[in-house]
Write a protein that holds these residues in place. Structure first.
Motif, short mmCIF file in Angstrom:
data_model
loop_
_atom_site.label_atom_id
_atom_site.label_comp_id
_atom_site.label_asym_id
_atom_site.label_seq_id
_atom_site.Cartn_x
_atom_site.Cartn_y
_atom_site.Cartn_z
N PHE A 210 0.85 -1.20 0.00
CA PHE A 210 0.00 0.00 0.00
C PHE A 210 0.89 1.25 0.00
N SER A 211 0.29 2.39 -0.31
CA SER A 211 0.99 3.67 -0.20
C SER A 211 -0.03 4.76 0.10
N PHE A 212 0.24 5.54 1.12
CA PHE A 212 -0.71 6.60 1.50
C PHE A 212 -0.10 7.99 1.58
N SER A 213 1.18 8.12 1.20
CA SER A 213 1.75 9.47 1.32
C SER A 213 1.30 10.35 0.15
N GLY A 214 1.01 9.73 -1.01
CA GLY A 214 0.58 10.49 -2.17
C GLY A 214 -0.72 11.23 -1.92
N ILE A 215 -1.67 10.56 -1.31
CA ILE A 215 -2.97 11.20 -1.09
C ILE A 215 -2.86 12.32 -0.06
N LYS A 216 -1.96 12.13 0.89
CA LYS A 216 -1.74 13.18 1.90
C LYS A 216 -1.23 14.44 1.19
N THR A 217 -0.30 14.26 0.26
CA THR A 217 0.22 15.39 -0.50
C THR A 217 -0.87 15.99 -1.39
N ALA A 218 -1.69 15.13 -1.97
CA ALA A 218 -2.78 15.62 -2.83
C ALA A 218 -3.74 16.50 -2.03
N VAL A 219 -4.01 16.12 -0.79
CA VAL A 219 -4.88 16.94 0.06
C VAL A 219 -4.21 18.29 0.33
N LEU A 220 -2.91 18.24 0.63
CA LEU A 220 -2.16 19.47 0.91
C LEU A 220 -2.20 20.41 -0.30
N LEU A 221 -1.99 19.86 -1.49
CA LEU A 221 -1.99 20.69 -2.71
C LEU A 221 -3.37 21.29 -2.95
N HIS A 222 -4.40 20.48 -2.72
CA HIS A 222 -5.76 20.96 -2.90
C HIS A 222 -6.05 22.12 -1.94
N VAL A 223 -5.62 21.97 -0.69
CA VAL A 223 -5.84 22.99 0.32
C VAL A 223 -5.16 24.30 -0.08
N ARG A 224 -3.93 24.18 -0.59
CA ARG A 224 -3.19 25.39 -1.01
C ARG A 224 -3.85 26.04 -2.22
N ARG A 225 -4.22 25.21 -3.18
CA ARG A 225 -4.80 25.71 -4.42
C ARG A 225 -6.11 26.44 -4.15
N GLU A 226 -6.92 25.87 -3.26
CA GLU A 226 -8.24 26.43 -2.98
C GLU A 226 -8.19 27.49 -1.87
N GLY A 227 -7.01 27.69 -1.30
CA GLY A 227 -6.90 28.68 -0.21
C GLY A 227 -7.73 28.32 1.01
N ILE A 228 -7.78 27.03 1.34
CA ILE A 228 -8.57 26.59 2.50
C ILE A 228 -7.75 26.77 3.77
N ALA A 229 -8.32 27.49 4.73
CA ALA A 229 -7.62 27.71 6.01
C ALA A 229 -8.06 26.66 7.02
N PRO A 230 -7.13 26.26 7.94
CA PRO A 230 -7.55 25.32 8.99
C PRO A 230 -8.67 25.91 9.83
N VAL A 231 -9.53 25.07 10.36
CA VAL A 231 -10.65 25.59 11.15
C VAL A 231 -10.15 26.08 12.51
N ASP A 232 -10.83 27.09 13.06
CA ASP A 232 -10.47 27.59 14.40
C ASP A 232 -11.09 26.70 15.46
N ASP A 233 -12.30 26.23 15.15
CA ASP A 233 -13.06 25.46 16.14
C ASP A 233 -13.47 24.12 15.51
N PRO A 234 -12.88 23.00 15.98
CA PRO A 234 -13.22 21.70 15.39
C PRO A 234 -14.70 21.35 15.54
N ALA A 235 -15.44 22.12 16.36
CA ALA A 235 -16.88 21.86 16.49
C ALA A 235 -17.67 22.52 15.36
N GLU A 236 -17.01 23.48 14.65
CA GLU A 236 -17.73 24.14 13.55
C GLU A 236 -16.91 24.06 12.27
N VAL A 237 -17.18 22.99 11.53
CA VAL A 237 -16.40 22.73 10.32
C VAL A 237 -17.27 23.02 9.10
N PRO A 238 -16.80 23.91 8.22
CA PRO A 238 -17.62 24.27 7.05
C PRO A 238 -17.79 23.09 6.09
#
Ligand code: KG4
Ligand code: ZN
Length: 340
Positions: A210-238
């Protein structure tokens, strides 16, 4: 009466349990350090060792009290020798050695992953053999052929991150809290799991790796590309983050189930086992059940209390070693890279 005390301190849970004849759980106490490590978004090894030192004796006492047995009633002491964090493992190994010495009992070293597989036998009793076991946790993602109880032949493993590690890293990136797996599982309910198309690299060299590091990087790239910021409150996730993690979870689970299914077609087992912390994942449980049905095989997944780290699985695996005489002397040492 074969009463075994199991001790598990390989990562961030301090656990002790008393199990009779490798099958009947008399007590299973788990003291979680989640609150200690959560502010850091992952396990801090030095803090883990210190908390194990503080907790290990009270946890053992609680396990004995709940089982209503004394140390002198035990037939053996089983302990996780490895793999894991060396400072954490050492605490359990030293305590187990001291108990075995004082009470002149056999000391039984256990491989943590053998414990995870044994959790299925502990929970379900007889399992048709040979079995195919997928062990999927924060430190491991491996597929084993299990021709008989306590025997494991490695068929495939992750080349990089464990699946649970990928869950934890993605959750950390998005500010969803630690441990990440349960958070992502919960946030994915009713979210759009097709919002982001993730694929997981197929390892095409004929192994079942198996390999799971690629998808982790894909999520990171998606987050950067879309300008997604980490949530402030894990109880309120958009919703867009919920859709993102649901899409991630869908891809990870698909890769795990694909590995299980392909392994079954190649090795023709008589049953399937899915175990380890990530086996708590609701989607993995659901999709492995569907795969088992397609294959016409029974599936054995331990209940939640036995999928994540616990000492009952260590005592149960220790019982097998006791029967076959795989014991250790008082020179037993923790082995962070112990092989199965
Ligand atoms: O087996 P375990 O308690 O410890 C190790 O041996 O590593 O597994 C812990 C891992 C963590 O990565 C955690 O995020 C993951 O299991 N986990 C889950 C879920 N519950 C725990 N991953 C996905 N979905 C869950 N519901
Ligand atoms: Zn584990």
């Amino acid at each position: 009466m074969g009463l075994i005390l199991g001790i598990e301190t390989s990562c961030d849970e301090t656990a002790a349990a008393v199990v009779e004849d490798g099958r009947r759980i008399l007590s299973s106490i788990v003291s979680s350090q989640v609150a200690v490590h959560a502010p850091f978004g992952g396990v801090v090894p030095e803090l883990a060792s210190r908390h194990h030192i503080e907790n290990v004796c009270p946890v053992i006492e609680a396990a004995l009290a709940e089982a209503k047995v004394g140390l002198a009633d035990l037939e053996a002491v089983a302990v996780t020798q490895g793999p894991g964090l060396v400072g954490s493992l050492l605490v359990g190994v030293q305590v187990a050695k001291a108990l075995a010495l004082v009470h002149r009992q056999p000391l039984v070293p256990v491989h943590h992953v053998a414990g995870h597989v044994q959790a299925a036998f502990l929970a379900h009793g007889e399992i048709p053999l040979p079995a195919l076991a997928l062990v999927v946790s924060g430190g491991h993602t491996s597929l084993y052929a299990v021709p008989e109880e306590g025997v494991h032949h490695l068929l495939g493993r992750t080349r990089d991150d464990a699946a649970g590690e990928a869950f934890d890293k993605v959750a950390k990136l998005l500010g969803l809290g630690y441990p990440g797996g349960p958070a992502i599982d919960r946030l994915s309910e009713d979210a759009d799991d097709r919002a982001v198309a993730f694929t997981i690299a197929r390892i095409k060299d004929g192994t079942a790796d198996f390999s799971f590091s690629g998808i982790k990087t894909a999520v990171l790239l998606h987050v950067r590309r879309e300008g997604i910021a980490p949530v402030d409150d894990p109880a309120e996730v958009p919703p867009r983050i919920r859709d993102l993690v649901a899409s991630f979870q869908r891809a990870v689970v698909a890769a795990l189930v694909r590995g299980l299914e392909r392994g079954a077609k190649t090795h023709r087992p008589r049953s399937l086992i899915v175990t380890g912390g990530v086996a708590a994942n609701s989607r993995l449980r659901r999709e492995s059940a569907a795969a088992a049905e397609r294959l016409g095989l029974p599936l054995f997944v331990p209940p939640l209390s036995l999928t994540t780290d616990n000492a009952a699985m260590i005592a149960a695996a220790g019982f097998l070693h006791l029967e076959t005489g795989r014991l250790a002397g008082l020179d037993l040492n923790a082995d962070p890279n112990l092989r199965l």
